[in-house]
Each structure stands twice: as structure tokens, then as C-alpha cells.
Design an enzyme around this catalytic site. Structure first.
Site, PDB file in Angstrom:
ATOM      1  N   TYR A  38      -9.884  11.047  77.090  1.00 41.68           N
ATOM      2  CA  TYR A  38      -9.964  11.532  78.472  1.00 41.68           C
ATOM      3  C   TYR A  38     -11.288  11.103  79.101  1.00 41.68           C
ATOM      4  O   TYR A  38     -11.974  11.885  79.737  1.00 41.68           O
ATOM      5  CB  TYR A  38      -9.828  13.066  78.489  1.00 41.68           C
ATOM      6  CG  TYR A  38      -9.217  13.610  79.754  1.00 41.68           C
ATOM      7  CD1 TYR A  38      -7.858  13.478  80.003  1.00 41.68           C
ATOM      8  CD2 TYR A  38      -9.996  14.254  80.709  1.00 41.68           C
ATOM      9  CE1 TYR A  38      -7.293  13.979  81.163  1.00 41.68           C
ATOM     10  CE2 TYR A  38      -9.452  14.762  81.870  1.00 41.68           C
ATOM     11  CZ  TYR A  38      -8.093  14.615  82.100  1.00 41.68           C
ATOM     12  OH  TYR A  38      -7.525  15.110  83.256  1.00 41.68           O
ATOM     13  N   VAL A  40     -12.491   7.172  80.584  1.00 39.09           N
ATOM     14  CA  VAL A  40     -12.449   6.302  81.754  1.00 39.09           C
ATOM     15  C   VAL A  40     -11.042   6.225  82.345  1.00 39.09           C
ATOM     16  O   VAL A  40     -10.823   6.557  83.509  1.00 39.09           O
ATOM     17  CB  VAL A  40     -12.970   4.895  81.394  1.00 39.09           C
ATOM     18  CG1 VAL A  40     -12.870   3.965  82.598  1.00 39.09           C
ATOM     19  CG2 VAL A  40     -14.421   4.974  80.921  1.00 39.09           C
ATOM     20  N   ASP A  99     -13.166   1.151  73.058  1.00 36.69           N
ATOM     21  CA  ASP A  99     -12.840   0.219  71.978  1.00 36.69           C
ATOM     22  C   ASP A  99     -13.450   0.667  70.654  1.00 36.69           C
ATOM     23  O   ASP A  99     -12.807   0.598  69.607  1.00 36.69           O
ATOM     24  CB  ASP A  99     -13.324  -1.187  72.340  1.00 36.69           C
ATOM     25  CG  ASP A  99     -12.578  -1.761  73.542  1.00 36.69           C
ATOM     26  OD1 ASP A  99     -11.370  -1.491  73.670  1.00 36.69           O
ATOM     27  OD2 ASP A  99     -13.203  -2.456  74.355  1.00 36.69           O
ATOM     28  N   ALA A 100     -14.694   1.133  70.684  1.00 37.39           N
ATOM     29  CA  ALA A 100     -15.345   1.591  69.461  1.00 37.39           C
ATOM     30  C   ALA A 100     -14.663   2.847  68.913  1.00 37.39           C
ATOM     31  O   ALA A 100     -14.461   2.979  67.694  1.00 37.39           O
ATOM     32  CB  ALA A 100     -16.822   1.861  69.724  1.00 37.39           C
ATOM     33  N   HIS A 123      -5.767  -2.242  77.255  1.00 34.14           N
ATOM     34  CA  HIS A 123      -6.726  -3.326  77.038  1.00 34.14           C
ATOM     35  C   HIS A 123      -6.253  -4.092  75.809  1.00 34.14           C
ATOM     36  O   HIS A 123      -5.785  -3.489  74.841  1.00 34.14           O
ATOM     37  CB  HIS A 123      -8.105  -2.709  76.803  1.00 34.14           C
ATOM     38  CG  HIS A 123      -9.251  -3.677  76.858  1.00 34.14           C
ATOM     39  ND1 HIS A 123      -9.194  -4.896  77.497  1.00 34.14           N
ATOM     40  CD2 HIS A 123     -10.513  -3.588  76.346  1.00 34.14           C
ATOM     41  CE1 HIS A 123     -10.368  -5.499  77.386  1.00 34.14           C
ATOM     42  NE2 HIS A 123     -11.179  -4.734  76.682  1.00 34.14           N
ATOM     43  N   GLU A 211     -15.340  -8.715  83.869  1.00 34.54           N
ATOM     44  CA  GLU A 211     -16.334  -7.639  83.855  1.00 34.54           C
ATOM     45  C   GLU A 211     -17.752  -8.189  83.775  1.00 34.54           C
ATOM     46  O   GLU A 211     -18.663  -7.699  84.440  1.00 34.54           O
ATOM     47  CB  GLU A 211     -16.078  -6.710  82.675  1.00 34.54           C
ATOM     48  CG  GLU A 211     -14.831  -5.860  82.840  1.00 34.54           C
ATOM     49  CD  GLU A 211     -14.456  -5.136  81.561  1.00 34.54           C
ATOM     50  OE1 GLU A 211     -13.597  -4.253  81.623  1.00 34.54           O
ATOM     51  OE2 GLU A 211     -15.012  -5.461  80.483  1.00 34.54           O
ATOM     52  N   GLU A 243     -28.637  -6.896 104.309  1.00 35.54           N
ATOM     53  CA  GLU A 243     -28.184  -8.284 104.287  1.00 35.54           C
ATOM     54  C   GLU A 243     -27.582  -8.688 102.943  1.00 35.54           C
ATOM     55  O   GLU A 243     -26.807  -9.637 102.867  1.00 35.54           O
ATOM     56  CB  GLU A 243     -29.349  -9.223 104.625  1.00 35.54           C
ATOM     57  CG  GLU A 243     -29.831  -9.138 106.062  1.00 35.54           C
ATOM     58  CD  GLU A 243     -28.793  -9.603 107.075  1.00 35.54           C
ATOM     59  OE1 GLU A 243     -27.821 -10.278 106.671  1.00 35.54           O
ATOM     60  OE2 GLU A 243     -28.947  -9.276 108.264  1.00 35.54           O
TER      61      GLU A 243
END
Length: 347
Positions: A38, A40, A99-100, A123, A211, A243
Site C-alpha cells: 500500500y 506507491v 522491487d526490493a 512493473h 524514469e 523561465e
């Protein structure tokens, strides 16, 4: 499924018109979807699925994210469980951990991958780099992916606005011969705009490149370089930030997002047009070798290994927070915080 032509290249895509929400609900009416993690993507996907009428539960370890799940309406013992209990109850296991954390929790998840279940990722990392992650699913389960092309926050926000983030989808393993319907139904269920076909390998290669490139890494580097150049030549922080960042994000991006880069160019001054067309070639030629180097690093697995090694360190979170603090407290982004407060909608 429709075949659409993109600049002479034909791709398979699925839209909500072809595969409406009612059909997705029918496909998954007997399924229990467990969203594992729970952080990202987990909140956006699970809440969208729940709001769309699917049978969803959440598996999460105790801690801040567990407490967040409770605040979002997931009920301990009813729709919120430990990771192991959620995996046991599910027929579709959505692995949305980092992933880890996927590597760490894989033995626990694998134990509950009985025949006929579906293993879902957002992913391609775990499967593509399986020799590094150790994640090798059993042969008698479906292995599928829906990868929203946006953050979990954007997925949820756009869903609540009645829109959708486009997603890629892939089938790595079709053990049940119903993986195709399952993956498309899930893609519609999580709130995708349209779905385009890919593979686990193509997804992770493009995702890691994006990314590190124009989505996050390159754009911050280019912002910083231009901002520093303007400041070093005597421009004020406000002028340099406007700018560099503000005009792009608030004025120009909506133009080319809506109708394309050529339309944005056509709606700028002739001086801006001439300069942009001339200098885009210089920036292309300067950065193309960097993108080639980046892609080779992704393709070789070097980027994956660096991520695994870094994210597995016990002090990873502390180091990350320090790097983010330095970014947040840089003059450019401190200026940005002030400029954002001055926007009319904030006054």
C-alpha cells in the site's frame, strides 16, 4: 482489441468502449483480488477497483502504510489482512510492493500461488531480471501485468475526475487460458484510459529509461542547468524559476499535451519558434549519446542491480530522505515553493 496505426507502426490497443466496465466485472465476478503493498501504486489501484465494484482485499505489513489503509476505509480482518493471509484468500495476487520488497516477500507469496491463480505485477522488473530477483513463478499460474503510465497518485486523481491513465499490459504466462480476459479486465478495473500491448521486458526497459530520462532524471538535470545559468548571469530567483519551470508546466505543457508539440510551437511567438527549432537539434545531438548509454545500462541489468543493492540497504530510507531533502532545499525548489503560493488559485 483494435489495431491502431501510430506513425506507420501498428499496435494492439484496448479501449473502454471495446471492453466496458460491465464486461470487466463479469470476467472477474468470482475472483478475489488481493493488492499486496500500500505504498506507491497500491492505494490508487485498490481504491479504484473497490469503487468500480470488484471484490478487493489488501495485504500489508503493520506500520504507516497499514495505518493509511485503515484511514482509506480498509477494515482489518474483513478487507485488510497480513500479506500472507491476503495471498491465501486471493485468486488474483497483485504484487505492488517495491522491487526490493518483492524480493524479500517472494517466498511468502510463492507459497500461496496454487494452480489457477493469477500473479499480477505493475512493473516488468521482477520477471525480466529473475536471475537477480529470484522471482520465478510456478508454471500452473497466470503471470500478467498492467503498468499504468503514471504515479499511483495520478491514477487515483484522474479516476476521481472521470479520466484515466493509459496503461500497458502483458501476459508472461497463460496457464489457465483466461489470462487475456483477466489482464484486460484488471486494466479496466484499475481505471486505465486505454491499454496497449507490451512484454515484461519491453515495459521495464522503457520504464527504467523513462524514469531516469525525460520523466524525472533528465528533466531535473536540465531544469537545474538552465536555472543555474540564468542565476549566474544576474537573473533573480523568481525570473530564473519562471523561465525554467513555471512557464513550461503551467502554460506550455497543457498546449502540447492537448494537441501536440507542433500546435504548441504554432501558438508561440515567431522568435520563440525560430529559436526552438534551431536549438532542439543541438540538445538532441548533445543528449542522444546519454540516452544510448542509459538504455545500455538498463538492458545489461546494471541499473536493476544498482537499484536492488541500494534499496536493500538497511539505511536506504534515511539516505533517500537526505537526498530528497537536499533537492527540496535547493534554491531552485525553494523558489518554486514561493512561486506556487503566488498562483491565483492559491490566493
Amino acid at each position: 482489441m483494435a489495431q491502431l496505426n501510430f506513425g506507420g507502426v501498428t499496435e494492439n490497443v484496448v479501449t473502454r468502449e471495446e471492453f466496458p466496465l460491465e464486461k470487466a466485472r463479469e470476467v472477474l465476478k468470482n475472483e478475489t483480488i488481493a493488492v499486496i503493498g500500500y505504498g506507491v501504486q497500491g492505494p490508487g489501484q485498490s481504491l479504484n477497483l473497490r469503487d468500480n465494484g470488484f471484490n478487493v482485499i489488501v495485504g500489508q505489513r503493520q506500520g504507516k502504510t497499514y495505518d493509511k489503509a485503515v484511514k482509506d476505509g480498509w477494515v482489518p480482518g474483513e478487507t485488510l489482512f497480513s500479506i500472507e493471509e491476503a495471498c491465501e484468500k486471493a485468486t488474483i495476487i497483485e504484487v505492488l510492493l517495491s522491487d526490493a520488497a518483492q524480493i524479500e516477500c517472494w517466498p511468502l507469496i510463492k507459497k500461496h500461488l496454487t494452480a489457477g491463480k493469477a500473479l499480477y505485477f505493475s512493473h516488468g522488473f521482477a520477471i525480466t531480471y529473475s536471475e537477480r530477483t529470484g522471482i520465478v513463478p510456478p508454471a500452473d499460474v497466470d503471470v500478467i501485468m498492467v503498468a499504468p503510465k503514471g504515479s499511483g497518485t495520478s491514477l487515483r486523481t484522474m479516476f476521481l475526475e472521470g479520466r484515466g491513465v493509459n496503461s500497458s499490459y502483458a501476459i508472461h504466462q497463460d496457464a489457465t487460458r483466461k489470462a487475456g480476459d483477466r489482464v484486460i479486465a484488471l486494466g479496466i478495473g484499475v481505471g486505465s484510459g486505454y491499454l496497449f500491448e507490451t512484454t515484461f521486458k519491453r515495459e521495464v526497459y522503457s520504464d527504467l529509461t523513462g524514469e531516469r530520462g525525460t520523466l524525472m532524471g533528465a528533466i531535473q538535470g536540465i531544469f537545474q542547468a538552465q536555472y543555474e545559468t540564468l542565476r549566474e548571469h544576474g537573473h533573480t530567483p523568481s525570473e530564473a524559476f519562471n523561465e525554467t519551470v513555471e512557464e513550461l508546466t503551467q502554460s506550455l505543457m497543457p498546449l502540447f499535451s492537448g494537441k501536440g508539440m507542433d500546435w504548441m510551437y504554432a501558438n508561440c511567438s515567431t522568435t520563440a519558434q525560430r529559436g526552438a527549432l534551431d536549438w532542439m537539434v543541438k540538445f538532441h545531438d548533445a543528449t542522444k549519446p546519454v540516452f544510448e548509454e542509459l538504455y545500455r545500462s538498463v538492458e545489461s541489468g546494471e541499473e536493476a542491480q544498482r537499484s536492488i543493492d541500494s534499496n536493500s540497504q538497511p539505511d536506504y530510507r534515511e539516505k533517500l530522505n537526505e537526498e530528497l531533502r537536499m533537492l527540496r532545499e535547493s534554491e531552485m525548489w525553494q523558489t518554486g515553493a514561493v512561486v506556487r503560493k503566488l498562483r491565483p488559485e492559491n490566493n
